[in-house]
Scaffold this active site. Structure first.
Site, mmCIF file in Angstrom:
data_model
loop_
_atom_site.group_PDB
_atom_site.id
_atom_site.type_symbol
_atom_site.label_atom_id
_atom_site.label_comp_id
_atom_site.label_asym_id
_atom_site.label_seq_id
_atom_site.Cartn_x
_atom_site.Cartn_y
_atom_site.Cartn_z
ATOM 1 N N HIS A 1 64.980 -28.150 30.302
ATOM 2 C CA HIS A 1 65.006 -26.787 29.741
ATOM 3 C C HIS A 1 66.375 -26.126 29.951
ATOM 4 O O HIS A 1 67.001 -25.640 28.999
ATOM 5 C CB HIS A 1 63.907 -25.954 30.403
ATOM 6 C CG HIS A 1 63.890 -24.522 29.988
ATOM 7 N ND1 HIS A 1 63.425 -24.104 28.763
ATOM 8 C CD2 HIS A 1 64.315 -23.390 30.630
ATOM 9 C CE1 HIS A 1 63.541 -22.782 28.680
ATOM 10 N NE2 HIS A 1 64.080 -22.325 29.792
ATOM 11 N N GLU B 1 58.184 -6.397 26.946
ATOM 12 C CA GLU B 1 59.235 -6.832 26.016
ATOM 13 C C GLU B 1 59.216 -6.068 24.681
ATOM 14 O O GLU B 1 59.228 -6.663 23.604
ATOM 15 C CB GLU B 1 59.133 -8.344 25.774
ATOM 16 C CG GLU B 1 60.449 -8.926 25.268
ATOM 17 C CD GLU B 1 60.457 -10.444 25.209
ATOM 18 O OE1 GLU B 1 60.463 -11.071 26.278
ATOM 19 O OE2 GLU B 1 60.474 -10.989 24.091
ATOM 20 N N HIS C 1 68.178 -18.382 24.415
ATOM 21 C CA HIS C 1 66.897 -19.075 24.236
ATOM 22 C C HIS C 1 66.494 -19.281 22.778
ATOM 23 O O HIS C 1 65.647 -20.118 22.500
ATOM 24 C CB HIS C 1 65.784 -18.325 24.982
ATOM 25 C CG HIS C 1 65.853 -18.536 26.475
ATOM 26 N ND1 HIS C 1 66.909 -18.088 27.233
ATOM 27 C CD2 HIS C 1 65.017 -19.169 27.333
ATOM 28 C CE1 HIS C 1 66.697 -18.425 28.506
ATOM 29 N NE2 HIS C 1 65.563 -19.088 28.591
ATOM 30 N N ASN D 1 66.199 -13.088 26.769
ATOM 31 C CA ASN D 1 66.087 -14.232 25.846
ATOM 32 C C ASN D 1 67.445 -14.742 25.375
ATOM 33 O O ASN D 1 67.512 -15.671 24.563
ATOM 34 C CB ASN D 1 65.250 -13.830 24.624
ATOM 35 C CG ASN D 1 63.831 -13.504 25.012
ATOM 36 O OD1 ASN D 1 63.216 -14.233 25.779
ATOM 37 N ND2 ASN D 1 63.306 -12.391 24.509
ATOM 38 N N ARG E 1 63.881 -5.810 27.657
ATOM 39 C CA ARG E 1 63.527 -7.121 28.237
ATOM 40 C C ARG E 1 63.977 -8.276 27.331
ATOM 41 O O ARG E 1 64.170 -9.390 27.777
ATOM 42 C CB ARG E 1 62.012 -7.189 28.501
ATOM 43 C CG ARG E 1 61.616 -8.503 29.182
ATOM 44 C CD ARG E 1 60.169 -8.572 29.622
ATOM 45 N NE ARG E 1 59.915 -9.867 30.240
ATOM 46 C CZ ARG E 1 58.885 -10.159 30.986
ATOM 47 N NH1 ARG E 1 57.970 -9.263 31.237
ATOM 48 N NH2 ARG E 1 58.740 -11.367 31.504
HETATM 49 N N1 NAD Z 1 57.812 -17.571 32.064
HETATM 50 C C1 NAD Z 1 59.116 -17.367 32.020
HETATM 51 O O1 NAD Z 1 59.585 -16.218 32.037
HETATM 52 C C2 NAD Z 1 60.053 -18.540 31.946
HETATM 53 C C3 NAD Z 1 61.439 -18.346 32.085
HETATM 54 C C4 NAD Z 1 62.274 -19.474 32.079
HETATM 55 C C5 NAD Z 1 61.718 -20.746 31.908
HETATM 56 N N2 NAD Z 1 60.373 -20.894 31.766
HETATM 57 C C6 NAD Z 1 59.770 -22.224 31.602
HETATM 58 O O2 NAD Z 1 60.026 -22.984 32.795
HETATM 59 C C7 NAD Z 1 59.914 -24.358 32.448
HETATM 60 C C8 NAD Z 1 61.003 -25.139 33.150
HETATM 61 O O3 NAD Z 1 60.837 -25.019 34.545
HETATM 62 P P1 NAD Z 1 61.399 -26.130 35.565
HETATM 63 O O4 NAD Z 1 62.767 -26.483 35.195
HETATM 64 O O5 NAD Z 1 61.102 -25.642 36.921
HETATM 65 O O6 NAD Z 1 60.530 -27.403 35.172
HETATM 66 P P2 NAD Z 1 59.362 -28.240 35.875
HETATM 67 O O7 NAD Z 1 58.256 -27.357 36.312
HETATM 68 O O8 NAD Z 1 59.031 -29.334 34.938
HETATM 69 O O9 NAD Z 1 60.065 -28.840 37.173
HETATM 70 C C9 NAD Z 1 61.099 -29.766 37.023
HETATM 71 C C10 NAD Z 1 60.788 -31.087 37.756
HETATM 72 O O10 NAD Z 1 60.970 -30.897 39.157
HETATM 73 C C11 NAD Z 1 59.813 -31.361 39.859
HETATM 74 N N3 NAD Z 1 59.723 -30.560 41.064
HETATM 75 C C12 NAD Z 1 59.363 -29.265 41.146
HETATM 76 N N4 NAD Z 1 59.548 -28.808 42.392
HETATM 77 C C13 NAD Z 1 60.029 -29.839 43.112
HETATM 78 C C14 NAD Z 1 60.460 -29.979 44.453
HETATM 79 N N5 NAD Z 1 60.477 -28.939 45.282
HETATM 80 N N6 NAD Z 1 60.892 -31.205 44.876
HETATM 81 C C15 NAD Z 1 60.954 -32.235 44.011
HETATM 82 N N7 NAD Z 1 60.590 -32.156 42.724
HETATM 83 C C16 NAD Z 1 60.137 -30.972 42.282
HETATM 84 C C17 NAD Z 1 58.686 -31.214 38.875
HETATM 85 O O11 NAD Z 1 57.606 -32.046 39.189
HETATM 86 C C18 NAD Z 1 59.375 -31.605 37.576
HETATM 87 O O12 NAD Z 1 59.416 -33.011 37.479
HETATM 88 C C19 NAD Z 1 60.011 -24.455 30.946
HETATM 89 O O13 NAD Z 1 58.739 -24.795 30.430
HETATM 90 C C20 NAD Z 1 60.384 -23.052 30.509
HETATM 91 O O14 NAD Z 1 59.888 -22.724 29.241
HETATM 92 C C21 NAD Z 1 59.541 -19.816 31.783
#
Ligand code: NAD
Length: 352
Positions: free
Chosen positions: A256, A226, A237, A234, A230
């Site tokens: 999110h 980044e 965000h 964002n 890259r």
């Molecule tokens: N590293 C990166 O480049 C990047 C990019 C975008 C977002 N993020 C991060 O990702 C996070 C959000 O991710 P998310 O939305 O996946 O959240 P999460 O991991 O909290 O999952 C959402 C919910 O779905 C449930 N769940 C997951 N898989 C399931 C399944 N197959 N069946 C039933 N329930 C399930 C989880 O237990 C949780 O309650 C944020 O913290 C954000 O900052 C990171």
């Protein structure tokens, strides 16, 4: 049949059957495979991975579900468990879950014993299309999003749409925000294809996940750490993370992707105020977001607090708030530093 996405920092594979992962794992020389799940993926996804396999030698670590647990306290628990299991540098930590699990799992793996290998098996739309790709790891600190983290590419990412079958519809739409973002920043055709879809569900979203993951890989290949391009990932965000942090600290129920959806609108409007995005393109961005996401309006008196939170954004420079902004659908620029007045005016547009 598995299909590879071209990504040079790490492999990414789309697979129909999670048991293919075990075939792949056998090729790795690891002394231990340790699977990190949250309480939901332990219940819904782990049995799918374990199906038909003798996995007595595999241990799992379970953390509570949700963004509120993407913290140093949870890392402490994960490191305690790795220690108890005598994980070595030759062990493999597998994150099986949404973006919270892949972010925190990657972070814990990256610093434990100066780095143990990390494999991502994302189980939400958001994690398959975005979070698990590209090796950004992180945790929240004092409700500030991802302020502690590392760049630590996983050894592989296995994207298995079958896991999405148990995902609630709200979580499917949650992940859509990042896919729409990928279209806006880099792929006008993808955006236009999405404009033609009235409603997304678990069955119709799979091809869009693959496209989004592939776009992200292409961008990251050009700039893994980044330093430049890259940053366009964002988009949405800077405002979105501020909204998410504010709501998290208040205990509000906001996901999110829902925060990013509003961030996408606010930042498109900033681009419009700066003369970078014309009215028609802005309106198309607003329309697609409003079609799929509940309208989230914020209170006028929160504008100052949101801008204050934006001052903590990782991309800032010289105490100025940095944005990545669209210059048209499919085209995005980065390192833009609008005045506080422009930011405030754009947020105000979406307040009650
Ligand atoms: N590293 C990166 O480049 C990047 C990019 C975008 C977002 N993020 C991060 O990702 C996070 C959000 O991710 P998310 O939305 O996946 O959240 P999460 O991991 O909290 O999952 C959402 C919910 O779905 C449930 N769940 C997951 N898989 C399931 C399944 N197959 N069946 C039933 N329930 C399930 C989880 O237990 C949780 O309650 C944020 O913290 C954000 O900052 C990171």
């Amino acid at each position: 049949m598995s299909e590879s996405i071209s990504c040079t920092t790490h492999n990414a594979t789309i697979c129909d059957d999670p048991s293919e992962i075990w075939v792949w794992l056998k090729e790795w020389n690891t002394d231990q495979v340790i699977i990190l799940t949250d309480e939901n993926t332990q219940k819904f996804c782990l049995p799918e991975v374990w199906r038909d396999h003798n996995v007595q030698h595999i241990h799992s670590i379970v953390i509570p579900a949700g963004e509120l647990y993407k913290t140093l306290d949870t890392c402490g628990h994960i490191w305690d468990e790795l220690h108890r299991l005598r994980a070595s540098r030759n062990s493999l930590l597998v994150s099986l879950g949404g973006g919270v699990v892949t972010d925190i799992g990657g972070f814990c793996a990256s610093v434990y014993k100066r780095g143990i290998r990390h494999l991502c098996i994302p189980t939400t739309v958001l994690a398959q299309a975005d979070a698990a790709i590209g090796g950004k790891t992180g945790i929240d600190h004092r409700f500030l999003k991802n302020v502690i983290g590392t760049f630590y590419p996983p050894v592989d990412v296995w994207i298995c749409p079958v896991f999405l079958q148990t995902l609630p519809q709200r979580q499917i739409i949650n992940g859509l925000a990042e896919i729409i973002k990928h279209g806006i920043i880099a792929d006008r055709k993808l955006f236009e294809k999405m404009e033609g879809v009235d409603a997304f569900n678990v069955n119709t979203i799979a091809p869009y996940i693959a496209s989004a993951a592939s776009i992200k890989c292409t961008i990251i290949d050009r700039d893994p750490k980044e330093q430049g391009v890259r940053k366009i990932l964002n988009y949405g965000h800077t405002a979105g993370h501020a909204i998410e942090s504010m709501m998290l600290s208040r205990g509000e129920d906001l996901l999110h992707g829902e925060a990013i959806a509003l961030g996408i609108k606010i930042e498109a409007r900033i681009a419009h105020l700066l003369g970078k995005l014309d009215n028609q393109e802005l309106s198309r961005i607003e329309t697609i977001i409003d079609r799929h996401f509940p309208i989230l309006q914020i209170a006028r008196e929160d504008i100052t607090g949101l801008i204050d939170l934006m001052h903590h954004d990782k991309k800032n420079s010289n105490l100025k708030i940095s944005f990545s902004l669209p210059e048209g659908i499919g085209d995005c620029t980065f390192d833009v530093f609008p005045s506080v007045e422009h930011i405030s005016n754009a947020i105000e547009y979406y307040t009650v």
